[in-house]
Design an enzyme around this catalytic site. Structure first.
Site, PDB file in Angstrom:
ATOM      1  N   GLY A  37      -7.625 -10.498  -1.482  1.00  0.00           N
ATOM      2  CA  GLY A  37      -6.838 -10.034  -0.341  1.00  0.00           C
ATOM      3  C   GLY A  37      -7.359  -8.737   0.258  1.00  0.00           C
ATOM      4  O   GLY A  37      -6.984  -8.351   1.359  1.00  0.00           O
ATOM      5  N   ASN A  38      -8.244  -8.054  -0.469  1.00  0.00           N
ATOM      6  CA  ASN A  38      -8.827  -6.818   0.035  1.00  0.00           C
ATOM      7  C   ASN A  38     -10.007  -7.167   0.940  1.00  0.00           C
ATOM      8  O   ASN A  38     -10.833  -8.006   0.600  1.00  0.00           O
ATOM      9  CB  ASN A  38      -9.285  -5.934  -1.132  1.00  0.00           C
ATOM     10  N   GLN A  39     -10.078  -6.527   2.084  1.00  0.00           N
ATOM     11  CA  GLN A  39     -11.082  -6.857   3.094  1.00  0.00           C
ATOM     12  C   GLN A  39     -12.342  -6.000   3.007  1.00  0.00           C
ATOM     13  O   GLN A  39     -13.215  -6.084   3.875  1.00  0.00           O
ATOM     14  CB  GLN A  39     -10.454  -6.710   4.488  1.00  0.00           C
ATOM     15  N   PHE A  40     -12.483  -5.195   1.952  1.00  0.00           N
ATOM     16  CA  PHE A  40     -13.622  -4.283   1.856  1.00  0.00           C
ATOM     17  C   PHE A  40     -14.959  -4.996   2.016  1.00  0.00           C
ATOM     18  O   PHE A  40     -15.785  -4.600   2.849  1.00  0.00           O
ATOM     19  CB  PHE A  40     -13.593  -3.514   0.528  1.00  0.00           C
TER      20      PHE A  40
END
Length: 163
Positions: A37-40
């Site tokens: 879910g993290n867009q990094f």
């Protein structure tokens, strides 16, 4: 007590991206920004106009190729779940030693306001280094759409790389 990862950096690193502390999924996978879910990683690959690669060593290769180091402000903390707001009894990383080992760092990007706040509390800003807080790539930061986050990250990261 949760323990953060070692830095991803080498002698050519000129940019340091700092998070606060790895979340539960990242700690479980032993990968920076491991939560899907993290867009990094999506942002980083888009910044450098490369297709997203799901293989962790390839993600790290992208950073190394672009002289970017990755680390977290905190070395240890107590925290239930992954939210920075749940952090207690934190202990910062040793930035004096890091900067001695990586003297070419000229820019620090914080991947959240919390990372910047913990850095200011425990480390303090050093002369000769530019500091910029970027919008959090976390899925918990849903108030800003992905395209806006990407635009801001790209503007700052590529702006530094061009100088």
């Amino acid at each position: 007590m949760k323990k953060a990862f070692e830095p991803v950096a080498d002698y050519k690193s000129t940019v340091l991206i700092l998070g606060t502390m790895p979340g539960e999924k990242s700690l479980q996978l032993q990968e920076y920004y491991g939560n899907r879910g993290n867009q990094f990683w999506r942002i980083m690959f888009a910044v450098f106009n490369e297709p997203l690669n799901p293989v962790y060593p390839e993600k790290l290769r992208l950073l190394k190729k672009n002289n970017i180091a990755l680390w977290d402000v905190l070395q240890y903390c107590e925290r239930e779940g992954s939210l920075d707001s749940n952090i207690k009894n934190e202990i910062p990383n040793d930035f004096d030693a890091f900067y001695r080992q990586h003297p070419n760092i000229t820019t620090v990007f914080f991947s959240s306001k919390n990372a910047a706040a913990y850095y200011d509390k425990y480390v303090g800003r050093k002369p000769g280094i530019t500091y910029i807080a970027l919008p959090s790539p976390s899925g918990a930061n849903a108030s800003m759409p992905y395209n806006k986050k990407l635009e801001i990250w790209k503007e700052h990261i590529l702006g530094i790389k061009i100088l």
